[in-house]
Design an enzyme around this catalytic site. Structure first.
Site, PDB file in Angstrom:
ATOM      1  N   HIS A 256       0.819  -1.227   0.000  1.00 61.11           N
ATOM      2  CA  HIS A 256       0.000   0.000   0.000  1.00 61.11           C
ATOM      3  C   HIS A 256       0.849   1.273   0.000  1.00 61.11           C
ATOM      4  O   HIS A 256       0.340   2.359  -0.247  1.00 61.11           O
ATOM      5  CB  HIS A 256      -0.975   0.003   1.186  1.00 61.11           C
ATOM      6  N   ASP A 291       0.033  -7.720   1.196  1.00 61.99           N
ATOM      7  CA  ASP A 291       0.440  -6.321   1.367  1.00 61.99           C
ATOM      8  C   ASP A 291       1.955  -6.188   1.437  1.00 61.99           C
ATOM      9  O   ASP A 291       2.498  -5.483   2.289  1.00 61.99           O
ATOM     10  CB  ASP A 291      -0.198  -5.710   2.625  1.00 61.99           C
ATOM     11  N   SER A 370       4.820   2.238   7.992  1.00 60.58           N
ATOM     12  CA  SER A 370       4.489   1.100   7.129  1.00 60.58           C
ATOM     13  C   SER A 370       5.669   0.738   6.234  1.00 60.58           C
ATOM     14  O   SER A 370       6.250   1.585   5.560  1.00 60.58           O
ATOM     15  CB  SER A 370       3.274   1.439   6.262  1.00 60.58           C
TER      16      SER A 370
END
Length: 512
Positions: A256, A291, A370
């Protein structure tokens, strides 16, 4: 307009006019006689001065009459005549020396001495412009180039102060100034009694202990292998983190983080290392279901992170999260492992049905972390920070619930992406939802994909799957991550409940 009398006469011609109406015997209005003139008595002396001369009846007389008229007596009051009148007959009209205006040579009167040479004292002298009045007896001053100089005492005091008095005054002024300075200094020091201008703090040699395995030691070894990722799509952009996993410049991060650049033409990805080095990056491969993504940077001999194992983790182990939360590169936070094998469904970022079997930690993880590494007490990477839980959802801050993808799963995905650019996952071929009752929980099958692995294995709609292989299934998310633990084509026993009865079937997993 007609007056009242005229109107009455017009109404009755035979009626005599009323005297009160302003008419007398009908002859018109009455006429008033002139008032008598007020003639006050004339003073005899004033009459003799201002009255007409004798024999004149008109205001102006003829020249012959004026010549024949007797002179007018002045008749001035005696006091004015004595003060301002002419002197007695035979006396001079003006006061001057006897004779022709020159003083008597034998006279001793000093008033008239030198009158013949003084035009100001001679009434008969004419108007003339003469030389300036100079005393002929005064000696002429010798011309000088410059005037005499004045001393300070003369300028200030005009010779009225003695030099010794001036010296004494200067001594007194100096004494007053010295006393004022001393008083001012003590006053200022008293006002700032809380400060000390000459204060100096003692210093010692640094004695900070950073033994091997401390957080500081681990951070010094790991931070150089972590990069900040900047993605720009048109006028918009985002940030994330990544960790260098290979000396060829391969960087592991979250899907993402780089997905916007992969989906929009013209988007750019830049990585920034801890030493400030900035370089472009390209996407090697992405796996939306886990992901994860791999990008490659054009650097030589980068610092590579040490890859550990997540299977050896236990709840309570110390872990450290490294990344760029909120764009703050090189941020290090410490915590522990608070749970293992926590199925977490990701939201947003194009991760449709993306579920991770996460490591739960209370190390502070915020947006921007992230893709960064989660390392253990030895500095080895044990997970990839991926998601956070916040009150109300959205992009909130850390509340002590962060989630990371186990490195054992991430390593397999990263290797496959580096080799081929794509990843294939095992597929069961069902849609399920989480259910539970008083005694158990599981994933109830909502529909079965025709021709899929579940249909071939005999799984029906309504069945509740409670085990897959050796793993218990407590919900739909856990079923999805359990399936991805196997390779496509693997035969897996599936335990389920059908109409209240337990049942086990064998399923050959397909590929997505």
């Amino acid at each position: 307009m007609t007056d009242r009398a005229t109107s009455d006469a017009a109404r009755d011609p035979g009626r005599p006019a009323d005297p009160e109406d302003g008419q007398v015997n009908g002859a018109g209005p009455p006429r008033l006689e002139p008032r008598p003139l007020d003639r006050p008595a004339v003073d005899a002396s004033a009459e003799s001065v201002f009255g007409r001369p004798a024999g004149l009846a008109a205001g102006f007389a003829t020249p012959a009459a004026r010549a024949a008229a007797p002179p007018v007596a002045t008749g001035a009051p005696p006091a004015l005549a004595a003060a301002f009148g002419r002197p007695a007959a035979g006396a001079d009209a003006l006061q001057r020396p006897p004779g022709s205006g020159a003083p008597d040579p034998g006279a001793d009167d000093p008033l008239w001495a030198g009158a013949e040479d003084d035009p100001w004292r001679d009434p008969a002298s004419g108007v003339a412009l003469g030389p300036p009045a100079v005393d002929p007896a005064a000696p002429a001053a010798a011309p000088t180039d410059e005037g005499s100089r004045l001393s300070l005492r003369e300028v200030l005091f005009g010779r009225r102060v003695h030099p010794r008095a001036l010296a004494l005054l200067a001594v007194v002024a100096l004494a007053v100034g010295a006393v004022g300075g001393i008083v001012g200094r003590f006053t200022a020091e008293g006002a700032n009694s809380l400060t000390e201008p000459g204060a100096t703090l003692a210093s010692v040699e640094p004695a900070i202990a950073r033994p091997p395995g401390s957080v500081a030691d681990i951070a010094q070894r790991v931070v150089p292998a972590v990069v900040s990722i900047e993605v720009r799509v048109g006028e918009e952009g985002g940030t994330g983190s990544g960790v260098v996993i290979d000396g060829s410049g391969f960087v592991l991060t979250n899907n993402h983080v780089v997905a916007p650049a992969a989906e929009v033409e013209g988007a750019t990805i830049e990585t920034v290392f801890s030493d400030g080095t900035r370089t472009r990056a390209a996407i090697v491969g992405r796996d939306p279901k886990t992901d994860l993504a791999v990008i490659r940077v054009g650097v030589t001999n980068p610092v590579v992170a040490q890859i550990g194992t997540s299977s050896a983790l236990a709840v309570g182990d110390a872990v450290i999260a490294v990344g760029s939360p909120l764009g703050l590169a090189g941020t290090v936070t410490e915590g522990i492992v608070s749970a293992l094998d926590r199925p977490v469904r990701l939201e947003g970022g194009g991760n449709v049905n993306a579920v991770i079997d996460a490591i739960q930690t209370d190390a502070a993880i915020n947006p921007g972390n992230s893709g960064g590494p989660l390392v253990d007490a030895t500095g080895a990477v044990v997970g990839i920070n991926t998601a956070i839980s916040s009150i109300g959802g959205g992009e909130g801050g850390s509340i002590g619930l962060g989630f990371a993808i186990p490195i054992d799963d991430a390593r397999v995905i990263a290797e496959e992406l580096i080799r081929t650019g794509i990843v294939k996952h095992a597929e069961l071929g069902v849609n399920a939802r989480s259910v539970e009752d008083d005694t158990s929980a599981g994933a109830q099958v909502q529909n079965v994909q025709q021709g899929g692995a579940a249909a071939a294995g005999g799984i029906l709609e309504g069945d509740v799957i409670v085990t897959l292989g050796e793993r218990s299934i407590a919900g739909a998310d856990e079923l999805e991550v359990a399936v991805r633990e196997f390779e496509p084509g693997a035969t897996v026993p599936v335990g389920l409940i059908r109409e209240g009865r337990p049942l086990t079937v064998s399923v050959v997993l397909a590929s997505d």
